[in-house]
Design an enzyme around this catalytic site. Sequence first.
Site, PDB file in Angstrom:
ATOM      1  N   LEU A 219     -63.326 -28.140 -22.293  1.00  0.00           N
ATOM      2  CA  LEU A 219     -62.849 -26.756 -22.377  1.00  0.00           C
ATOM      3  C   LEU A 219     -63.759 -25.851 -23.215  1.00  0.00           C
ATOM      4  CD1 LEU A 219     -59.043 -27.474 -22.865  1.00  0.00           C
ATOM      5  CD2 LEU A 219     -60.130 -26.571 -20.828  1.00  0.00           C
ATOM      6  N   ARG A 220     -64.888 -26.405 -23.665  1.00  0.00           N
ATOM      7  CA  ARG A 220     -65.784 -25.585 -24.485  1.00  0.00           C
ATOM      8  C   ARG A 220     -66.286 -24.367 -23.717  1.00  0.00           C
ATOM      9  NH1 ARG A 220     -68.329 -30.576 -26.764  1.00  0.00           N
ATOM     10  NH2 ARG A 220     -67.351 -30.895 -28.792  1.00  0.00           N
ATOM     11  N   GLY A 221     -66.541 -24.523 -22.423  1.00  0.00           N
ATOM     12  CA  GLY A 221     -67.007 -23.403 -21.613  1.00  0.00           C
ATOM     13  C   GLY A 221     -66.014 -22.260 -21.595  1.00  0.00           C
TER      14      GLY A 221
END
Length: 303
Positions: free
Chosen positions: A245-247
């Site tokens: 979920l970093r993006g």
Amino acid sequence: MGDRGTGKSTAVRSLVDLLPEIKVVAGDAFNSDPDDPEVQATEVREKLMKGEELPVMSTKITMVDLPLGATEDRVCGTIDIEKALTEGVKAFEPGLLAKANRGILYVDEVNLLDDHLVDVLLDSAASGWNTVEREGISISHPARFILIGSGNPEEGELRPQLLDRFGMHAQVGTVKDAELRVKIVEERARFDRNPKEFRESYKSEQEKLQQQIYSARSSLTSVTIDHDLRVKISKVCAELNVDGLRGDIVTNRAARALAALKGRDNVTAEDIATVIPNCLRHRLRKDPLESIDSGLLVIEKFY
């Protein structure tokens, strides 16, 4: 990442003069924040608990260069074992991570960095703390920094674990416009002749940009993103098979930051379209048969 001789390192080092000054505890090797216990060294916290008044000063944020040939002790710091055994005190010699706390850690040719240093950076980036352990003695200090790397992709790939830690990935290409190339060469020659006069000629523009960044930081907390746009960002990430979920998180943050820089309190689709290629291009799985640029692929999905 980009071609050689395109001013990547120059652009990174110029950030120090643009970013606002920070408050630090005077004489502290770790640039401790006098107002935030989360980024304070142990000694500073102990003084606060005793009710001592801390001397505070304002300073430019620190930019620390991490050399490719640096040893682990130089990066993490060392413990003086002899002093610890003979005098019974924890004698710690701070390393580059201590100096970079609340500043910028810059790695030129980051794709050529040794694996053992990559592991050290991953540990610090994940926890925000650096722990040094030698002969049963353990010392920890805050190590929260902005990690910036530059390099030429032709010289080697970056390890995926470290690549994912970079929030954004900017591609830098060589200028093709002949007039612009001549302008760059002339400006460089003008700087070489008289660096002081060159800096003075851009002083007002630089101060204007500094004030713009300062105002953006102050208003960032009030900037909002509509739910529909948040969904659109996550939908693009899902369709491109972006791991984790970093993006999503970085794209939301970058879009809010850009809106604040432009003086608005609401994020638009154009703000997201501007930042999302840089936030996602390095998170896409490599397809050797794909001819389209990964940034363009992200934009196509967004629209």
